[in-house]
Design a protein around this motif. Structure first.
Motif, PDB file in Angstrom:
ATOM      1  N   LYS A   1       1.062 -12.126   4.280  1.00  0.00           N
ATOM      2  CA  LYS A   1       0.014 -11.398   4.985  1.00  0.00           C
ATOM      3  C   LYS A   1       0.437 -10.977   6.394  1.00  0.00           C
ATOM      4  O   LYS A   1       0.196  -9.841   6.801  1.00  0.00           O
ATOM      5  CB  LYS A   1      -1.242 -12.263   5.064  1.00  0.00           C
ATOM      6  CG  LYS A   1      -2.444 -11.511   5.564  1.00  0.00           C
ATOM      7  CD  LYS A   1      -3.715 -12.280   5.289  1.00  0.00           C
ATOM      8  CE  LYS A   1      -4.911 -11.536   5.854  1.00  0.00           C
ATOM      9  NZ  LYS A   1      -6.133 -12.306   5.735  1.00  0.00           N
ATOM     10  N   PHE A   2       1.046 -11.894   7.124  1.00  0.00           N
ATOM     11  CA  PHE A   2       1.354 -11.600   8.530  1.00  0.00           C
ATOM     12  C   PHE A   2       2.828 -11.266   8.673  1.00  0.00           C
ATOM     13  O   PHE A   2       3.694 -12.106   8.445  1.00  0.00           O
ATOM     14  CB  PHE A   2       0.975 -12.786   9.417  1.00  0.00           C
ATOM     15  CG  PHE A   2      -0.491 -13.075   9.387  1.00  0.00           C
ATOM     16  CD1 PHE A   2      -1.375 -12.310  10.125  1.00  0.00           C
ATOM     17  CD2 PHE A   2      -0.994 -14.086   8.586  1.00  0.00           C
ATOM     18  CE1 PHE A   2      -2.734 -12.554  10.081  1.00  0.00           C
ATOM     19  CE2 PHE A   2      -2.349 -14.343   8.536  1.00  0.00           C
ATOM     20  CZ  PHE A   2      -3.227 -13.581   9.282  1.00  0.00           C
TER      21      PHE A   2
ATOM     22  N   ILE B   1      -9.620  -8.128  13.225  1.00  0.00           N
ATOM     23  CA  ILE B   1     -10.292  -7.813  14.486  1.00  0.00           C
ATOM     24  C   ILE B   1     -11.643  -7.146  14.203  1.00  0.00           C
ATOM     25  O   ILE B   1     -12.656  -7.467  14.816  1.00  0.00           O
ATOM     26  CB  ILE B   1      -9.409  -6.909  15.366  1.00  0.00           C
ATOM     27  CG1 ILE B   1      -8.167  -7.686  15.809  1.00  0.00           C
ATOM     28  CG2 ILE B   1     -10.177  -6.402  16.577  1.00  0.00           C
ATOM     29  CD1 ILE B   1      -7.100  -6.829  16.453  1.00  0.00           C
TER      30      ILE B   1
ATOM     31  N   SER C   1      -4.619  -5.711  18.637  1.00  0.00           N
ATOM     32  CA  SER C   1      -5.769  -5.794  19.520  1.00  0.00           C
ATOM     33  C   SER C   1      -5.680  -4.752  20.634  1.00  0.00           C
ATOM     34  O   SER C   1      -6.661  -4.439  21.290  1.00  0.00           O
ATOM     35  CB  SER C   1      -5.886  -7.194  20.110  1.00  0.00           C
ATOM     36  OG  SER C   1      -4.661  -7.579  20.663  1.00  0.00           O
TER      37      SER C   1
ATOM     38  N   PRO D   1      -4.039  -5.756   7.621  1.00  0.00           N
ATOM     39  CA  PRO D   1      -4.918  -6.927   7.624  1.00  0.00           C
ATOM     40  C   PRO D   1      -5.238  -7.445   9.023  1.00  0.00           C
ATOM     41  O   PRO D   1      -6.305  -8.024   9.248  1.00  0.00           O
ATOM     42  CB  PRO D   1      -4.134  -7.972   6.825  1.00  0.00           C
ATOM     43  CG  PRO D   1      -2.727  -7.507   6.799  1.00  0.00           C
ATOM     44  CD  PRO D   1      -2.772  -6.017   6.939  1.00  0.00           C
ATOM     45  N   GLN D   2      -4.315  -7.219   9.969  1.00  0.00           N
ATOM     46  CA  GLN D   2      -4.572  -7.712  11.321  1.00  0.00           C
ATOM     47  C   GLN D   2      -5.681  -6.910  12.009  1.00  0.00           C
ATOM     48  O   GLN D   2      -6.522  -7.457  12.712  1.00  0.00           O
ATOM     49  CB  GLN D   2      -3.286  -7.677  12.139  1.00  0.00           C
ATOM     50  CG  GLN D   2      -2.292  -8.709  11.623  1.00  0.00           C
ATOM     51  CD  GLN D   2      -0.887  -8.477  12.132  1.00  0.00           C
ATOM     52  OE1 GLN D   2      -0.662  -7.642  12.984  1.00  0.00           O
ATOM     53  NE2 GLN D   2       0.052  -9.220  11.604  1.00  0.00           N
TER      54      GLN D   2
ATOM     55  N   HIS E   1       0.827  -1.215   0.000  1.00  0.00           N
ATOM     56  CA  HIS E   1       0.000   0.000   0.000  1.00  0.00           C
ATOM     57  C   HIS E   1       0.863   1.269   0.000  1.00  0.00           C
ATOM     58  O   HIS E   1       0.507   2.255  -0.629  1.00  0.00           O
ATOM     59  CB  HIS E   1      -0.921   0.013   1.214  1.00  0.00           C
ATOM     60  CG  HIS E   1      -1.819  -1.180   1.256  1.00  0.00           C
ATOM     61  ND1 HIS E   1      -2.860  -1.342   0.383  1.00  0.00           N
ATOM     62  CD2 HIS E   1      -1.801  -2.281   2.036  1.00  0.00           C
ATOM     63  CE1 HIS E   1      -3.470  -2.495   0.630  1.00  0.00           C
ATOM     64  NE2 HIS E   1      -2.843  -3.085   1.639  1.00  0.00           N
TER      65      HIS E   1
ATOM     66  N   VAL F   1      -5.209  -0.462   5.662  1.00  0.00           N
ATOM     67  CA  VAL F   1      -4.045  -1.128   5.075  1.00  0.00           C
ATOM     68  C   VAL F   1      -3.540  -2.275   5.949  1.00  0.00           C
ATOM     69  O   VAL F   1      -2.677  -3.032   5.536  1.00  0.00           O
ATOM     70  CB  VAL F   1      -2.876  -0.152   4.828  1.00  0.00           C
ATOM     71  CG1 VAL F   1      -3.231   0.830   3.733  1.00  0.00           C
ATOM     72  CG2 VAL F   1      -2.473   0.559   6.095  1.00  0.00           C
TER      73      VAL F   1
ATOM     74  N   GLU G   1      -8.888  -4.652   2.478  1.00  0.00           N
ATOM     75  CA  GLU G   1      -7.510  -4.229   2.697  1.00  0.00           C
ATOM     76  C   GLU G   1      -7.122  -3.307   1.549  1.00  0.00           C
ATOM     77  O   GLU G   1      -6.893  -3.738   0.432  1.00  0.00           O
ATOM     78  CB  GLU G   1      -6.563  -5.428   2.757  1.00  0.00           C
ATOM     79  CG  GLU G   1      -5.163  -4.983   3.173  1.00  0.00           C
ATOM     80  CD  GLU G   1      -4.104  -6.046   2.965  1.00  0.00           C
ATOM     81  OE1 GLU G   1      -4.379  -7.224   3.242  1.00  0.00           O
ATOM     82  OE2 GLU G   1      -3.004  -5.676   2.518  1.00  0.00           O
TER      83      GLU G   1
END
Lengths: 373, 222
Positions: free
Chosen positions: A361-362, B79, B15, B74-75, A85, B72, B97
């Motif tokens: 992704k992570f 949530i 979180s 994803p985590q 992004h 932007v 996203e």
């Protein structure tokens, strides 16, 4: 003026190396760029920006500064702070699309751990070329029609960088130590600072002597071992000094023993992560191994282009990649992220497979973990 | 033990995001978001820029709107999705996203309202100008832009006080969320530059946090 700025940014950036420092994101013109000049991307870590600009002197180019939250390219890309992004954003919002006629952008190779070239191309129409690891090679790289030599692809740890890392640790530790000793033990401050800087420089400058034994998972236990040895040596030195000086007062020996232990603990805690040759021992990924699915590999060689340790060799005739130098791998994950056929993945010590989607992704957080739910 | 606690806090950064932001805004955030969401009406189509863990998105959905939340991270979105499921609002919420630079994929004049809570302060200058132009484009005539964000106070004195109060909060919030924000400069001017009318502004005493409602002019006015 720009020389003064360059020196100032380098000094501040080196002593405060572990703190983020944001520069202004956006478009910078280098020299007198025209409509066909190369377009390069860097991060908005202030120190990097300054050095890249310095390295590009004499070129005509557009430099796009992407928002990496004031963190260097490698860490930001691996930690999810420099993402697809941010690259898409700087291409779309900086005005570069109106400034050049071509659509080819050179990204720093170390950003390959977090930026997916295919996604950027799909979303913007810009073709991504992975540039060299170090900015000083960019001029040669663009002149040689984007041909990267093996040396341009590899991270190195020369003495200049080793002094920088020694300083990066010694400065905050000595500041911390001096503050505490100011309250408890004033006359110990000066020798304390000498101890911190001496040990730090010793450890980093002598790296070539022992660096090769740190590889392949044993690194951390070796570090613990080496630091205990180093501490014992310091203690022996203290004891023999005390005996030679004819002293019978063991107080200073105990005090200096304690101080040097704390200093070594700080210096050792992320020693591996302070070198570009090894994954931080604080990161869970260090235990992973890159595995290659031979059925899926077609030998296109993206892995070879982005590996900062030159682990890969691609057999163009057989259309196969091989990890000939797998023992050098730093588990950065760039190859896994970039492989267009998902032929590479991570395997954990207990045999679990971590697929490329997960790595893409992570991202690693500050404590070196991927937040997979 | 304290190191262990700190590590746990850091590990779960996304979180903890809301908590960190609450510290940074000294607990005012909930009422601010409630007030912003009160402008949303049933059946409206709403876009939430930088929806994060869904604070504004879910409030708008609870008012009966169809909400698209973009972010932007994803985590954070994971949530937000979980919260939408738990609140039984998932059917009215779409999460993507996507960054503000990718708004080109949205149709012109397709939203009744665009919301943004603490998103502009995370954007670069270039992104902000781009985002505001895109907001004007995707808003229907008479559509609303609803913003709650940190801004740079006017005047040197206020700026210094703001800096002094803010610096420890920034450090705490950074430890918890690993993000920090930079206050937006000249927000109202920049909104009016793209051709939106600022209708209502509410600012805290120090002038460092604003809630703002702007409107895209109808076809008959300029």
């Amino acid at each position: 003026m720009s020389l003064v700025r360059y020196v100032a940014v380098n000094i501040i950036g080196t002593i405060l190396r572990f703190f983020p420092w944001r520069g202004k994101a956006g478009l910078i013109e280098i020299g007198h760029p025209g409509r066909s000049s190369p377009v390069l991307v860097t991060c908005n870590y202030r120190l990097t920006m300054e050095r890249v600009r310095g390295a590009l002197q004499g070129m005509d180019a557009y430099l796009l500064v992407a928002n990496s939250r004031g963190i260097n390219v490698w860490c930001a890309a691996t930690g999810g702070l420099l993402t697809n992004h941010d690259i898409i954003s700087v291409l779309k919002t900086s005005g570069i699309e109106d400034s050049v006629d071509h659509r080819e952008v050179i990204l720093p190779q170390l950003a390959a751990t977090g930026i997916e070239a295919r996604v950027v191309e799909k979303m913007t129409g810009w073709k991504v070329v992975w540039g060299p690891v170090y900015a000083q090679d960019i001029a040669l790289f663009t002149k040689s029609k984007m041909d990267k030599t093996e040396q341009m692809r590899e991270v190195a740890f020369p003495w200049t960088q080793r002094i920088e890392m020694a300083t990066a640790w010694a400065f905050p530790i000595s500041l911390f130590l001096a503050l505490i000793m100011m309250l408890l033990w004033r006359e110990g401050i000066l020798p304390g600072l000498l101890l911190v800087w001496g040990l730090s420089l010793l450890i980093y400058l002598s790296f070539p002597l022992y660096g090769r034994w740190l590889g392949s998972g044993r690194g951390f236990s070796f570090i613990v071992f080496a630091f205990v040895i180093l501490w014992v040596l310091v203690m022996l030195g203290l004891v023999s000094y005390c005996i030679l000086a004819g002293g019978s007062d063991w107080g200073p020996v105990a005090r200096w023993g304690f101080v040097s232990f704390i200093v070594l603990l700080f210096l050792g805690i992320d020693f591996l992560g302070s070198t570009p040759m090894y994954k931080s021992s604080l990161h869970e990924d260090r235990l992973l191994k890159v595995a290659l699915d031979e059925q899926k590999c077609r030998g296109v060689g993206y892995c070879e282009q982005v590996c900062p340790r030159n682990c890969y060799e691609v057999d163009r005739d057989q259309r196969r990649a091989r990890m000939r130098r797998a023992e050098r791998c730093v588990q950065c994950g760039a190859c896994v992220v970039q492989c267009p056929f998902d032929a590479l993945y991570f395997r954990s010590p207990d045999g679990e497979m971590i697929p490329p989607e997960t790595i893409r992704k992570f991202k690693l957080n500050l404590m070196g973990r991927r937040l997979v739910k | 033990v304290s190191t262990y606690v700190l590590m746990k806090v850091l590990e779960s950064a996304p979180s903890r995001y809301d908590k960190g932001l609450r510290i940074l805004t000294l607990g005012r955030l909930d009422e601010v978001y409630d007030r912003l969401a009160s402008h949303i009406e049933k059946g409206q189509k709403v876009l939430d820029l930088g929806c994060g863990t869904g604070a504004l998105t879910l409030r708008a959905a609870a008012q009966g709107a169809e909400v698209k939340g973009i972010d932007v991270n994803p985590q954070m979105l994971a949530i937000a999705q979980k919260r939408a499921d738990e609140a039984d609002l998932a059917h009215r919420v779409e999460l993507c996203e996507m960054g503000v630079a990718e708004l080109g994929s949205e149709d012109a004049e397709s939203y009744d309202a665009v919301m943004s809570g603490l998103c502009f302060s995370e954007l670069t200058e270039g992104e902000m100008s781009y985002a505001l132009k895109e907001v004007r484009r995707v808003l229907k005539p008479e559509g609303l832009l609803l913003i709650a964000d940190e801004v740079r106070p006017e005047g040197l004195g206020r700026r210094i006080i703001h800096g002094v109060i803010r610096s420890p909060l920034v450090i705490i919030a950074y430890l918890i969320t690993q993000t920090t924000t930079s206050a937006v400069k000249n927000l109202t001017d920049r909104i009016e530059e793209v051709g939106l009318l600022v209708e209502w502004v509410r600012s805290n005493r120090l002038g460092s946090f604003v809630e703002l409602v702007a409107r895209r002019p109808g076809s008959g006015e300029r």
